[in-house]
Design a protein around this motif. Structure first.
Motif, PDB file in Angstrom:
ATOM      1  N   GLY A   1      -7.460 -28.165  51.714  1.00 60.62           N
ATOM      2  CA  GLY A   1      -6.641 -27.254  52.496  1.00 60.62           C
ATOM      3  C   GLY A   1      -5.283 -27.780  52.892  1.00 60.62           C
ATOM      4  N   ARG A   2      -4.851 -28.904  52.277  1.00 64.74           N
ATOM      5  CA  ARG A   2      -3.569 -29.498  52.680  1.00 64.74           C
ATOM      6  C   ARG A   2      -2.611 -29.712  51.514  1.00 64.74           C
ATOM      7  N   ILE A   3      -2.982 -29.328  50.312  1.00 68.54           N
ATOM      8  CA  ILE A   3      -2.188 -29.655  49.128  1.00 68.54           C
ATOM      9  C   ILE A   3      -1.495 -28.411  48.570  1.00 68.54           C
ATOM     10  N   ASP A   4      -0.194 -28.549  48.266  1.00 75.65           N
ATOM     11  CA  ASP A   4       0.587 -27.493  47.616  1.00 75.65           C
ATOM     12  C   ASP A   4       1.044 -27.980  46.245  1.00 75.65           C
ATOM     13  N   LEU A   5       1.090 -27.054  45.294  1.00 76.03           N
ATOM     14  CA  LEU A   5       1.582 -27.376  43.955  1.00 76.03           C
ATOM     15  C   LEU A   5       2.815 -26.520  43.652  1.00 76.03           C
TER      16      LEU A   5
ATOM     17  N   GLY B   1       2.824 -31.708  49.354  1.00 80.33           N
ATOM     18  CA  GLY B   1       2.863 -31.129  48.022  1.00 80.33           C
ATOM     19  C   GLY B   1       4.088 -31.520  47.237  1.00 80.33           C
ATOM     20  N   SER B   2       4.293 -30.795  46.144  1.00 82.66           N
ATOM     21  CA  SER B   2       5.361 -31.128  45.205  1.00 82.66           C
ATOM     22  C   SER B   2       6.483 -30.106  45.282  1.00 82.66           C
TER      23      SER B   2
ATOM     24  N   ILE C   1       2.071 -38.160  46.608  1.00 78.47           N
ATOM     25  CA  ILE C   1       1.484 -37.108  47.441  1.00 78.47           C
ATOM     26  C   ILE C   1       0.149 -37.583  48.013  1.00 78.47           C
ATOM     27  N   GLY C   2      -0.658 -38.210  47.177  1.00 81.11           N
ATOM     28  CA  GLY C   2      -1.939 -38.727  47.648  1.00 81.11           C
ATOM     29  C   GLY C   2      -1.769 -39.779  48.725  1.00 81.11           C
TER      30      GLY C   2
ATOM     31  N   ARG D   1       5.232 -28.550  56.178  1.00 74.68           N
ATOM     32  CA  ARG D   1       4.925 -29.204  54.905  1.00 74.68           C
ATOM     33  C   ARG D   1       5.797 -30.445  54.727  1.00 74.68           C
ATOM     34  N   PHE D   2       5.316 -31.318  53.861  1.00 74.40           N
ATOM     35  CA  PHE D   2       6.089 -32.486  53.439  1.00 74.40           C
ATOM     36  C   PHE D   2       5.994 -32.521  51.920  1.00 74.40           C
ATOM     37  N   TRP D   3       7.086 -32.136  51.271  1.00 78.26           N
ATOM     38  CA  TRP D   3       7.094 -32.042  49.812  1.00 78.26           C
ATOM     39  C   TRP D   3       7.917 -33.165  49.199  1.00 78.26           C
ATOM     40  N   LEU D   4       7.427 -33.629  48.059  1.00 77.26           N
ATOM     41  CA  LEU D   4       8.082 -34.696  47.297  1.00 77.26           C
ATOM     42  C   LEU D   4       8.497 -34.152  45.942  1.00 77.26           C
ATOM     43  N   ALA D   5       9.634 -34.633  45.432  1.00 81.95           N
ATOM     44  CA  ALA D   5      10.206 -34.057  44.213  1.00 81.95           C
ATOM     45  C   ALA D   5      10.131 -35.031  43.046  1.00 81.95           C
ATOM     46  N   GLU D   6       9.835 -34.478  41.871  1.00 81.25           N
ATOM     47  CA  GLU D   6       9.763 -35.271  40.645  1.00 81.25           C
ATOM     48  C   GLU D   6      11.150 -35.435  40.023  1.00 81.25           C
ATOM     49  N   HIS D   7      11.614 -36.659  39.988  1.00 80.70           N
ATOM     50  CA  HIS D   7      12.830 -37.020  39.244  1.00 80.70           C
ATOM     51  C   HIS D   7      12.524 -38.302  38.484  1.00 80.70           C
TER      52      HIS D   7
END
Length: 334
Positions: A107-111, A80-81, A67-68, A46-52
């Motif tokens: 099939g590729r998105i995580d929340l 995902g996030s 993410i998009g 996975r490659f997740w990005l964080a909200e700050h």
């Protein structure tokens, strides 16, 4: 046996799209895309990005948009996030955003969801208009999950389109026991922020597993965040890690700055008290060459019994960051 703890452990990337001194947000986004594409090739799951928000050194504030962008520039890696701070938003808006993402990249998105503001109180108020410290997080989570149901929220005549009927995996994120227990009770996957809350790691994971009731999942699934600064030698890794130390030192001092270049001697910068505070918060950080990183990661995975680890590796120079993630992947595949 060496490497035995890696056999069934997936590994992923946590990225804040860091902005470095002298750099630009545009360059940060380019670097995030470059890292995501390489991570995909190196076997990261996975490659997740964080909200700050309101932080000069973090460019991932509009998390769903980024993410998009990353999903559109990669092919197979899940994006995902890590996470969306749900109390900052309307549940309906998040359902629509991630319904859109799932429709674009099936099939590729995580929340991944958190209940902290991800910023200071003034900025949180500007985002939310009112502050409730995430007290209604369980109710907001239930509302969000309902929007993804095939029938939608028909009773209230409110529907998330796109979103309705889509399978967007929801994770709960936490740095304490609250989300650990809630994730367990709901049978959801859980991600713990050991990289900045090391003392709470084992208690929270034990709480998650002991409170787990089959729901979305039949059995617990825990992902644990860890900061790893890897380089070709121990000395170089220790040098590179001073950028990370400076970042947390600035947070201790109440400053938000861009990621600074490494220094030769942190003792010229921090006081003994500040050093102790930063080292305590970063006590789970793994720093070193390949051999040291492998040994410490084995210990970490054995201690946490993590199903998956999600790695943060922020260095000032992008080439050093890429090399760090490459070494980590090599170690985990060995």
């Amino acid at each position: 046996m060496p490497g035995q703890h890696f056999k069934n452990t997936k590994y992923s990337v946590l990225n804040l799209s860091p902005v470095v001194q002298g750099g630009t947000v545009e360059e940060s986004f380019h670097n995030s895309m470059d890292l995501a594409r390489r991570a995909e090739d190196w076997g990261y799951h996975r490659f997740w990005l964080a909200e700050h928000h309101g932080m000069e050194g973090v460019a991932s504030s509009a998390t769903a948009v980024l993410i998009g962008h990353i999903a559109g520039g990669t092919k197979t890696i899940r994006v995902g996030s890590g996470g969306i701070m749900l109390p900052n938003h309307s549940s309906l808006v998040i359902a629509e955003q991630f319904g859109t993402l799932e429709s674009l990249y099936p099939g590729r998105i995580d929340l991944g969801l958190g209940r902290a503001p991800g910023t200071d109180q003034l900025t949180a108020r500007a985002l939310r208009r009112n502050i409730n410290n995430g007290e209604d997080f369980p109710e907001q989570l239930a509302e969000l999950r309902n929007y993804f149901q095939p029938s939608g929220n028909v009773r209230n005549h409110v529907r998330a389109i796109p979103g309705e009927g889509l399978n967007v995996p929801i994770w709960l994120l936490g740095s304490s026991g609250f989300s650990a227990r809630l994730a367990g009770e709901l049978g959801l996957p859980f991600a713990f922020a050991a990289h900045f809350s090391p003392a709470n790691t084992i208690p929270a994971l034990e709480l998650y597993r002991s409170s787990f009731t089959p729901g979305v999942l039949d059995e617990p699934y825990a992902m644990v965040g860890v900061t790893v600064i890897a380089a070709d030698t121990d000395d170089k890794a220790q040098h590179l890690a001073t950028s990370h130390y400076q970042k947390f030192l600035d947070l201790v001092r109440g400053n938000s700055t861009k990621l600074k270049p490494p220094v030769d001697d942190m003792d010229q910068i921090w006081s003994p008290r500040e050093k102790a505070m930063v080292n305590e918060q970063l006590s789970s950080t793994i720093i070193g060459g390949p051999k040291e990183v492998k040994e410490k990661l084995e210990d970490f995975i054995q201690a946490t019994q993590a199903n998956e680890i999600i790695v943060n590796s922020e260095t000032f120079d992008h080439a050093d960051r890429l090399r760090s993630f490459e070494i980590i992947a090599d170690v985990l595949k060995s």
